[in-house]
Design a protein around this motif. Sequence first.
Motif, PDB file in Angstrom:
ATOM      1  N   VAL A   1      -4.226  15.995 -10.211  1.00 33.54           N
ATOM      2  CA  VAL A   1      -5.598  16.193  -9.749  1.00 33.54           C
ATOM      3  C   VAL A   1      -6.070  14.957  -8.992  1.00 33.54           C
ATOM      4  CG1 VAL A   1      -7.999  16.487 -10.460  1.00 33.54           C
ATOM      5  CG2 VAL A   1      -6.205  17.855 -11.538  1.00 33.54           C
ATOM      6  N   GLY A   2      -5.809  13.777  -9.533  1.00 39.59           N
ATOM      7  CA  GLY A   2      -6.206  12.541  -8.862  1.00 39.59           C
ATOM      8  C   GLY A   2      -5.571  12.386  -7.501  1.00 39.59           C
ATOM      9  N   LEU A   3      -4.299  12.730  -7.402  1.00 43.38           N
ATOM     10  CA  LEU A   3      -3.605  12.657  -6.122  1.00 43.38           C
ATOM     11  C   LEU A   3      -4.195  13.648  -5.125  1.00 43.38           C
ATOM     12  CD1 LEU A   3      -1.184  11.438  -4.547  1.00 43.38           C
ATOM     13  CD2 LEU A   3       0.220  13.309  -5.466  1.00 43.38           C
ATOM     14  N   SER A   4      -4.578  14.808  -5.620  1.00 41.93           N
ATOM     15  CA  SER A   4      -5.139  15.839  -4.746  1.00 41.93           C
ATOM     16  C   SER A   4      -6.495  15.429  -4.197  1.00 41.93           C
ATOM     17  CB  SER A   4      -5.250  17.166  -5.507  1.00 41.93           C
ATOM     18  OG  SER A   4      -3.964  17.609  -5.926  1.00 41.93           O
ATOM     19  N   VAL A   5      -7.288  14.714  -4.999  1.00 41.16           N
ATOM     20  CA  VAL A   5      -8.586  14.241  -4.522  1.00 41.16           C
ATOM     21  C   VAL A   5      -8.409  13.337  -3.311  1.00 41.16           C
ATOM     22  CG1 VAL A   5     -10.613  12.848  -5.084  1.00 41.16           C
ATOM     23  CG2 VAL A   5      -9.687  14.436  -6.779  1.00 41.16           C
ATOM     24  N   ASP A   6      -7.388  12.514  -3.353  1.00 41.81           N
ATOM     25  CA  ASP A   6      -7.124  11.602  -2.239  1.00 41.81           C
ATOM     26  C   ASP A   6      -6.745  12.353  -0.964  1.00 41.81           C
ATOM     27  OD1 ASP A   6      -7.619   9.470  -3.926  1.00 41.81           O
ATOM     28  OD2 ASP A   6      -5.503   9.185  -4.439  1.00 41.81           O
ATOM     29  N   LYS A   7      -6.126  13.543  -1.113  1.00 42.25           N
ATOM     30  CA  LYS A   7      -5.630  14.285   0.047  1.00 42.25           C
ATOM     31  C   LYS A   7      -6.629  15.318   0.572  1.00 42.25           C
ATOM     32  CE  LYS A   7      -0.681  13.822  -0.999  1.00 42.25           C
ATOM     33  NZ  LYS A   7       0.586  14.536  -1.266  1.00 42.25           N
ATOM     34  N   ASP A   8      -7.413  15.912  -0.312  1.00 43.93           N
ATOM     35  CA  ASP A   8      -8.328  16.979   0.083  1.00 43.93           C
ATOM     36  C   ASP A   8      -9.558  16.926  -0.812  1.00 43.93           C
ATOM     37  OD1 ASP A   8      -9.689  19.241   0.804  1.00 43.93           O
ATOM     38  OD2 ASP A   8      -8.048  20.644   0.449  1.00 43.93           O
ATOM     39  N   LYS A   9     -10.643  16.366  -0.306  1.00 39.30           N
ATOM     40  CA  LYS A   9     -11.847  16.222  -1.119  1.00 39.30           C
ATOM     41  C   LYS A   9     -12.708  17.482  -1.121  1.00 39.30           C
ATOM     42  CE  LYS A   9     -12.186  11.207  -0.489  1.00 39.30           C
ATOM     43  NZ  LYS A   9     -11.818  10.904  -1.871  1.00 39.30           N
ATOM     44  N   LYS A  10     -12.292  18.512  -0.378  1.00 43.81           N
ATOM     45  CA  LYS A  10     -13.094  19.728  -0.291  1.00 43.81           C
ATOM     46  C   LYS A  10     -12.590  20.813  -1.239  1.00 43.81           C
ATOM     47  CE  LYS A  10     -14.600  18.995   4.479  1.00 43.81           C
ATOM     48  NZ  LYS A  10     -14.648  19.573   5.856  1.00 43.81           N
ATOM     49  N   LEU A  11     -11.350  21.236  -1.056  1.00 43.94           N
ATOM     50  CA  LEU A  11     -10.720  22.278  -1.878  1.00 43.94           C
ATOM     51  C   LEU A  11     -11.564  23.564  -1.866  1.00 43.94           C
ATOM     52  CD1 LEU A  11      -8.036  21.570  -3.284  1.00 43.94           C
ATOM     53  CD2 LEU A  11      -9.212  21.717  -5.468  1.00 43.94           C
ATOM     54  N   LYS A  12     -11.851  24.062  -0.675  1.00 42.02           N
ATOM     55  CA  LYS A  12     -12.752  25.202  -0.521  1.00 42.02           C
ATOM     56  C   LYS A  12     -12.174  26.458  -1.161  1.00 42.02           C
ATOM     57  CE  LYS A  12     -15.452  27.730   2.894  1.00 42.02           C
ATOM     58  NZ  LYS A  12     -15.781  27.893   4.334  1.00 42.02           N
TER      59      LYS A  12
ATOM     60  N   LEU B   1      -9.732  20.556 -18.889  1.00 38.89           N
ATOM     61  CA  LEU B   1      -9.403  20.780 -17.478  1.00 38.89           C
ATOM     62  C   LEU B   1     -10.673  20.927 -16.644  1.00 38.89           C
ATOM     63  CD1 LEU B   1      -8.750  22.958 -15.005  1.00 38.89           C
ATOM     64  CD2 LEU B   1      -7.093  21.165 -15.468  1.00 38.89           C
ATOM     65  N   ASN B   2     -11.633  21.663 -17.184  1.00 40.55           N
ATOM     66  CA  ASN B   2     -12.904  21.849 -16.487  1.00 40.55           C
ATOM     67  C   ASN B   2     -13.589  20.506 -16.243  1.00 40.55           C
ATOM     68  OD1 ASN B   2     -15.148  23.210 -15.376  1.00 40.55           O
ATOM     69  ND2 ASN B   2     -16.175  23.241 -17.366  1.00 40.55           N
ATOM     70  N   GLN B   3     -13.582  19.643 -17.246  1.00 41.17           N
ATOM     71  CA  GLN B   3     -14.191  18.324 -17.098  1.00 41.17           C
ATOM     72  C   GLN B   3     -13.435  17.481 -16.072  1.00 41.17           C
ATOM     73  OE1 GLN B   3     -17.128  17.231 -18.405  1.00 41.17           O
ATOM     74  NE2 GLN B   3     -16.772  15.510 -17.005  1.00 41.17           N
ATOM     75  N   LEU B   4     -12.128  17.621 -16.072  1.00 40.06           N
ATOM     76  CA  LEU B   4     -11.298  16.888 -15.118  1.00 40.06           C
ATOM     77  C   LEU B   4     -11.671  17.253 -13.686  1.00 40.06           C
ATOM     78  CD1 LEU B   4      -8.816  14.923 -15.035  1.00 40.06           C
ATOM     79  CD2 LEU B   4      -7.368  16.976 -14.898  1.00 40.06           C
ATOM     80  N   PHE B   5     -11.835  18.543 -13.429  1.00 38.46           N
ATOM     81  CA  PHE B   5     -12.198  18.988 -12.088  1.00 38.46           C
ATOM     82  C   PHE B   5     -13.641  18.627 -11.748  1.00 38.46           C
ATOM     83  CE2 PHE B   5      -8.268  21.227 -11.884  1.00 38.46           C
ATOM     84  CZ  PHE B   5      -8.063  21.542 -10.552  1.00 38.46           C
ATOM     85  N   THR B   6     -14.513  18.706 -12.740  1.00 36.97           N
ATOM     86  CA  THR B   6     -15.913  18.342 -12.496  1.00 36.97           C
ATOM     87  C   THR B   6     -16.028  16.879 -12.105  1.00 36.97           C
ATOM     88  OG1 THR B   6     -16.670  20.012 -14.096  1.00 36.97           O
ATOM     89  CG2 THR B   6     -18.210  18.250 -13.515  1.00 36.97           C
ATOM     90  N   THR B   7     -15.272  16.025 -12.784  1.00 36.32           N
ATOM     91  CA  THR B   7     -15.280  14.602 -12.465  1.00 36.32           C
ATOM     92  C   THR B   7     -14.678  14.338 -11.093  1.00 36.32           C
ATOM     93  OG1 THR B   7     -15.083  14.057 -14.826  1.00 36.32           O
ATOM     94  CG2 THR B   7     -14.515  12.328 -13.248  1.00 36.32           C
ATOM     95  N   ALA B   8     -13.646  15.090 -10.735  1.00 36.40           N
ATOM     96  CA  ALA B   8     -13.015  14.922  -9.418  1.00 36.40           C
ATOM     97  C   ALA B   8     -13.982  15.242  -8.290  1.00 36.40           C
ATOM     98  CB  ALA B   8     -11.771  15.797  -9.319  1.00 36.40           C
ATOM     99  N   ASP B   9     -14.900  16.173  -8.558  1.00 31.58           N
ATOM    100  CA  ASP B   9     -15.996  16.469  -7.628  1.00 31.58           C
ATOM    101  C   ASP B   9     -15.506  16.898  -6.240  1.00 31.58           C
ATOM    102  OD1 ASP B   9     -18.647  16.774  -6.891  1.00 31.58           O
ATOM    103  OD2 ASP B   9     -18.868  14.699  -6.228  1.00 31.58           O
TER     104      ASP B   9
END
Length: 268
Positions: free
Chosen positions: A191-202, A223-231
């Motif tokens: 998830v952290g790596l994905s935030v760096d590559k795509d901050k939208k994830l539409k 998992l929900n909290q992880l994604f919420t934090t990734a924003d």
Amino acid sequence: SVINLSLLGCDSYEEFLAIVEECNQTNETTFLPGTRLPVELFHSEGLAVDYPLHFYLPFDYDPQKSYPVIFILDGEWHFETFANELDRSQNEAIIIGVANYDLDGYDHREKYFRLPNSSQYFDFLQYELIPYIDQRFSILPSFRVLAGHSFAGLFVIQALLMDKQVPRTFNYYVSFDGSFWAHPDVTAAFVGLSVDKDKKLKSSLLLLGATEIQGNDLSVDWLNQLFTTADFSELTIEKWRYKVDHLDIVETAITDVVQWFDFNDNCQ
């Protein structure tokens, strides 16, 4: 002109109106259950195995129309649940139930629904199966659903993060009581790596957790909290909780899930 009611077999004008009303009701479109096509084997060149495919089409499938398409993993277990709900709710969509290669006692399923091998299964979906389905059926590219339960629910989240197509391969992701306990450190890093590559994830993501026997609700919350934090800026997330056993959540939640798709606002 004057209608001779006697020629129509009517004794009164009221009887004539009753016959007209009956004809109108008979001519109204009646929703009929969808068609289940015979199961077919689909060979994956990349994974070198055959996957059984289950197909559901609307009763009056018209190749000139475009239909939403739902890809449900573990199709041997959950295809009929989805198909029956579309019949019950009278929604028109295509369902592709992707069953498992099971000649190894389902070891293949567990291996390819987890990282790092899940990337190969996603490639199978994206580059082999979906082009075949798009060519064979008239689908609505803006309404593709990927749904999975348990380990397949874990894979759904990985697919969401792996999907780099523009526009995205799938638009709706549904994870039924995903097994996020399987490798939490790897998932968090991904998830952290994905935030760096795509901050939208539409996309739209629906997480469902079961609280009873073998339920994964705590790891779904994590998992929900992880994604919420990734924003992710364009990712909409909903998390629902059901007081049911792990194995019962698909059957229990299916009506709510199909309503969540909101077919009426998205169909063409």
